[in-house]
Design a protein around this motif. Structure first.
Motif, mmCIF file in Angstrom:
data_model
loop_
_atom_site.group_PDB
_atom_site.id
_atom_site.type_symbol
_atom_site.label_atom_id
_atom_site.label_comp_id
_atom_site.label_asym_id
_atom_site.label_seq_id
_atom_site.Cartn_x
_atom_site.Cartn_y
_atom_site.Cartn_z
ATOM 1 N N ILE A 9 24.426 87.834 19.161
ATOM 2 C CA ILE A 9 23.289 87.454 18.332
ATOM 3 C C ILE A 9 23.406 85.975 18.004
ATOM 4 C CG2 ILE A 9 21.931 88.091 16.311
ATOM 5 C CD1 ILE A 9 22.660 90.466 18.163
ATOM 6 N N LEU A 10 22.426 85.182 18.378
ATOM 7 C CA LEU A 10 22.408 83.758 18.051
ATOM 8 C C LEU A 10 21.387 83.511 16.955
ATOM 9 C CD1 LEU A 10 22.578 82.040 21.578
ATOM 10 C CD2 LEU A 10 24.437 82.917 20.153
ATOM 11 N N VAL A 11 21.829 82.909 15.862
ATOM 12 C CA VAL A 11 20.959 82.627 14.721
ATOM 13 C C VAL A 11 20.760 81.123 14.618
ATOM 14 C CG1 VAL A 11 20.656 82.841 12.232
ATOM 15 C CG2 VAL A 11 21.831 84.653 13.501
ATOM 16 N N GLY A 12 19.511 80.670 14.792
ATOM 17 C CA GLY A 12 19.215 79.249 14.685
ATOM 18 C C GLY A 12 18.767 78.627 15.984
ATOM 19 N N LEU A 38 18.047 86.791 19.905
ATOM 20 C CA LEU A 38 17.819 85.504 19.263
ATOM 21 C C LEU A 38 17.084 85.708 17.949
ATOM 22 C CD1 LEU A 38 16.614 83.474 22.395
ATOM 23 C CD2 LEU A 38 18.947 83.769 21.542
ATOM 24 N N LEU A 39 17.574 85.065 16.894
ATOM 25 C CA LEU A 39 16.988 85.237 15.567
ATOM 26 C C LEU A 39 16.668 83.887 14.948
ATOM 27 C CD1 LEU A 39 19.438 87.871 13.993
ATOM 28 C CD2 LEU A 39 17.450 88.302 15.439
ATOM 29 N N ASP A 40 15.594 83.876 14.158
ATOM 30 C CA ASP A 40 15.296 82.717 13.332
ATOM 31 C C ASP A 40 14.487 83.190 12.140
ATOM 32 O OD1 ASP A 40 15.193 80.008 12.477
ATOM 33 O OD2 ASP A 40 15.226 79.388 14.578
ATOM 34 N N GLU A 41 14.268 82.287 11.195
ATOM 35 C CA GLU A 41 13.574 82.673 9.978
ATOM 36 C C GLU A 41 12.157 83.135 10.283
ATOM 37 O OE1 GLU A 41 14.249 80.250 6.431
ATOM 38 O OE2 GLU A 41 15.598 79.030 7.648
ATOM 39 N N ARG A 54 14.918 85.427 32.445
ATOM 40 C CA ARG A 54 14.173 86.388 31.626
ATOM 41 C C ARG A 54 13.767 85.737 30.322
ATOM 42 N NH1 ARG A 54 17.120 92.108 31.100
ATOM 43 N NH2 ARG A 54 15.462 92.250 29.533
ATOM 44 N N ASN A 55 12.596 86.102 29.822
ATOM 45 C CA ASN A 55 12.150 85.619 28.519
ATOM 46 C C ASN A 55 12.771 86.483 27.426
ATOM 47 O OD1 ASN A 55 10.516 83.504 29.387
ATOM 48 N ND2 ASN A 55 8.734 84.830 29.657
ATOM 49 N N VAL A 56 13.509 85.840 26.524
ATOM 50 C CA VAL A 56 14.134 86.550 25.408
ATOM 51 C C VAL A 56 13.361 86.204 24.142
ATOM 52 C CG1 VAL A 56 16.246 86.915 24.090
ATOM 53 C CG2 VAL A 56 16.368 86.426 26.546
ATOM 54 N N PRO A 57 12.746 87.168 23.488
ATOM 55 C CA PRO A 57 11.947 86.864 22.288
ATOM 56 C C PRO A 57 12.831 86.416 21.129
ATOM 57 C CG PRO A 57 12.174 89.230 22.554
ATOM 58 C CD PRO A 57 12.760 88.613 23.788
ATOM 59 N N VAL A 58 12.242 85.629 20.242
ATOM 60 C CA VAL A 58 12.925 85.208 19.017
ATOM 61 C C VAL A 58 12.467 86.130 17.899
ATOM 62 C CG1 VAL A 58 13.345 83.332 17.389
ATOM 63 C CG2 VAL A 58 13.049 82.832 19.827
ATOM 64 N N SER A 60 12.711 88.130 13.988
ATOM 65 C CA SER A 60 12.796 87.760 12.582
ATOM 66 C C SER A 60 14.199 87.997 12.052
ATOM 67 C CB SER A 60 11.787 88.575 11.769
ATOM 68 O OG SER A 60 12.057 88.471 10.388
ATOM 69 N N LEU A 61 14.796 86.967 11.489
ATOM 70 C CA LEU A 61 16.129 87.080 10.912
ATOM 71 C C LEU A 61 16.133 88.029 9.717
ATOM 72 C CD1 LEU A 61 19.071 86.169 10.624
ATOM 73 C CD2 LEU A 61 18.260 84.149 9.397
ATOM 74 N N GLU A 62 15.087 87.952 8.896
ATOM 75 C CA GLU A 62 15.032 88.761 7.684
ATOM 76 C C GLU A 62 14.920 90.252 7.974
ATOM 77 O OE1 GLU A 62 13.364 86.067 8.275
ATOM 78 O OE2 GLU A 62 13.874 84.631 6.688
ATOM 79 N N LYS A 63 14.298 90.607 9.092
ATOM 80 C CA LYS A 63 14.064 92.012 9.407
ATOM 81 C C LYS A 63 15.129 92.615 10.319
ATOM 82 C CE LYS A 63 9.028 91.464 9.044
ATOM 83 N NZ LYS A 63 7.752 91.510 9.785
ATOM 84 N N PHE A 64 16.036 91.796 10.806
ATOM 85 C CA PHE A 64 17.004 92.273 11.791
ATOM 86 C C PHE A 64 18.084 93.105 11.120
ATOM 87 C CE2 PHE A 64 20.659 91.868 14.664
ATOM 88 C CZ PHE A 64 20.061 92.202 15.876
ATOM 89 N N ARG A 65 18.513 94.138 11.792
ATOM 90 C CA ARG A 65 19.579 94.999 11.282
ATOM 91 C C ARG A 65 20.837 94.797 12.124
ATOM 92 N NH1 ARG A 65 19.323 101.585 10.303
ATOM 93 N NH2 ARG A 65 21.509 101.817 9.639
ATOM 94 N N PHE A 66 21.870 94.306 11.496
ATOM 95 C CA PHE A 66 23.127 94.056 12.187
ATOM 96 C C PHE A 66 23.905 95.357 12.352
ATOM 97 C CE2 PHE A 66 22.049 90.008 10.170
ATOM 98 C CZ PHE A 66 22.153 89.153 11.252
ATOM 99 N N GLU A 67 24.700 95.418 13.445
ATOM 100 C CA GLU A 67 25.493 96.603 13.762
ATOM 101 C C GLU A 67 26.950 96.186 14.006
ATOM 102 O OE1 GLU A 67 24.272 99.516 13.547
ATOM 103 O OE2 GLU A 67 22.104 99.150 13.586
ATOM 104 N N PRO A 68 27.902 97.131 13.881
ATOM 105 C CA PRO A 68 29.325 96.796 14.064
ATOM 106 C C PRO A 68 29.649 96.214 15.436
ATOM 107 C CG PRO A 68 29.091 98.934 13.026
ATOM 108 C CD PRO A 68 27.719 98.529 13.456
ATOM 109 N N GLU A 69 28.880 96.582 16.462
ATOM 110 C CA GLU A 69 29.191 96.103 17.811
ATOM 111 C C GLU A 69 28.642 94.703 18.091
ATOM 112 O OE1 GLU A 69 25.506 98.780 18.109
ATOM 113 O OE2 GLU A 69 27.459 98.779 17.083
#
Length: 331
Positions: A9-12, A38-41, A54-58, A60-69
């Motif tokens: 997961i890349l943030v920013g 990919l995450l951003d505000e 491949r196109n990787v969508p960006v 929402s950071l606020e709505k993303f759910r992080f997982e242990p993996e």
């Protein structure tokens, strides 16, 4: 869980180090496109990014759910990044902080892929900090000499990209205006023109006369090389977009000939000796250039030399990619 089932997961996405990090991840085939998120505000509207055709969508950071993996790389700072760090750590994910969100937190291990990745196994938390680009380069250049060092004085000439993407955009705009005979707009936070200039400091000085960036550089170097080495640092900002150069004044424990220091540096990992290192020569490369080695006229124990590197690709992107790969593979 196998490495193939894990996600990075890349943030920013708007960070200056994001494009070279994406390039390194693809060139070295560290992950497949399906493993990249990919995450951003939420309020930022960012186009999908191309990775491995491949196109990787960006998202929402606020709505993303992080997982242990997950392995999360923070390329941005601020309240949203701090919230993401806390959420990812709570979820059990590994977090790699490449944007100073954990500055001053001694419970977070500072990791340089060449110096101390073995420390990860003993980490108290699943949060790792990356050294700043200047500290990463200087630590590599000094590593072959570490056991003989008494003191080091660093004068780092950092590029404008070290101040962030907004500073790069500002210098580009200032350059265009000046070429057209117009007055350059100055960022009040910096207080000086970036284009066609060389700043003694891009930050306001503290009571000691140092600025926060210089103290952070000293702190990172002490954590990486050892508290027993006396350190001082000055950071200037040069009017170039990318590529950094440091002048290093090294005091050895005993009188040492420059030839012996040169031999140690020639055997250093990821170091390349060259007669006159330059930042431009280093940009795009994967080595730290070392040269202009000479005996100091002040003391027989002192040797002076220069180091130069690509601050974004070499010292941020490559180091982040190596640590992320290690976490995906082994942790």
């Amino acid at each position: 869980m196998s490495e193939a089932n894990r996600e990075l997961i890349l943030v920013g996405v708007d960070n200056a180090a994001f494009p070279p990090l994406l390039e390194v991840l693809e060139e070295r085939e560290i992950i497949e496109a399906g493993q990249l998120r990919l995450l951003d505000e939420e309020e930022s509207e960012v186009d999908p990014q191309v990775f491995a055709n491949r196109n990787v969508p960006v998202e929402s950071l606020e709505k993303f759910r992080f997982e242990p993996e997950h392995v999360v790389v923070l390329l941005k700072s601020g309240a949203a990044a701090q919230a993401a760090l806390a959420a990812a750590e709570t979820a059990g994910a590994w977090v790699v902080d490449a944007a100073d969100n954990t500055r001053g937190d001694e419970s977070v291990i500072l990791v340089h892929p060449l110096l101390n990745t073995a420390d990860i196994a003993a980490a108290e938390r699943r949060v790792l900090a990356m050294p700043g680009a200047g500290a990463a380069m200087v630590a590599e250049a000094l590593l072959p000499l570490r056991d003989q060092l008494q003191g080091v004085e660093v004068t780092l000439n950092q590029p404008v990209s070290a101040l962030g993407k907004s500073a790069v955009d500002a210098m580009a705009a200032q350059t265009a205006r000046m070429f057209n005979g117009q007055e350059a707009e100055i960022d009040p936070a910096i207080g000086h023109r970036l284009a066609f200039n060389h700043l003694s400091s891009a930050e306001a000085p503290l009571a000691s006369g140092h600025n926060l960036g210089e103290l952070a550089l000293i702190h990172d170097l002490r954590r990486l090389l050892g508290e027993q080495i006396a350190m001082d640092a000055t950071i200037n900002t040069a009017s170039v977009f990318h590529g950094q150069l440091a002048n290093l004044r090294v005091v050895m424990k005993e009188e040492t000939e420059a030839e012996k220091v040169s031999a140690r540096l020639r055997n250093g990992a990821r170091l390349k000796m060259t007669e006159r290192p330059s930042a431009q020569q280093a940009v795009g490369g994967e080595e730290t250039l070392v040269g202009r080695l000479r005996q100091s006229l002040l003391s027989p124990k002192q040797v002076n030399f220069c180091a130069a590197s690509d601050n974004l690709r070499r010292d941020l992107a490559m180091n982040c990619a190596q640590v992320a790969h290690l976490l995906l593979k082994n942790y």
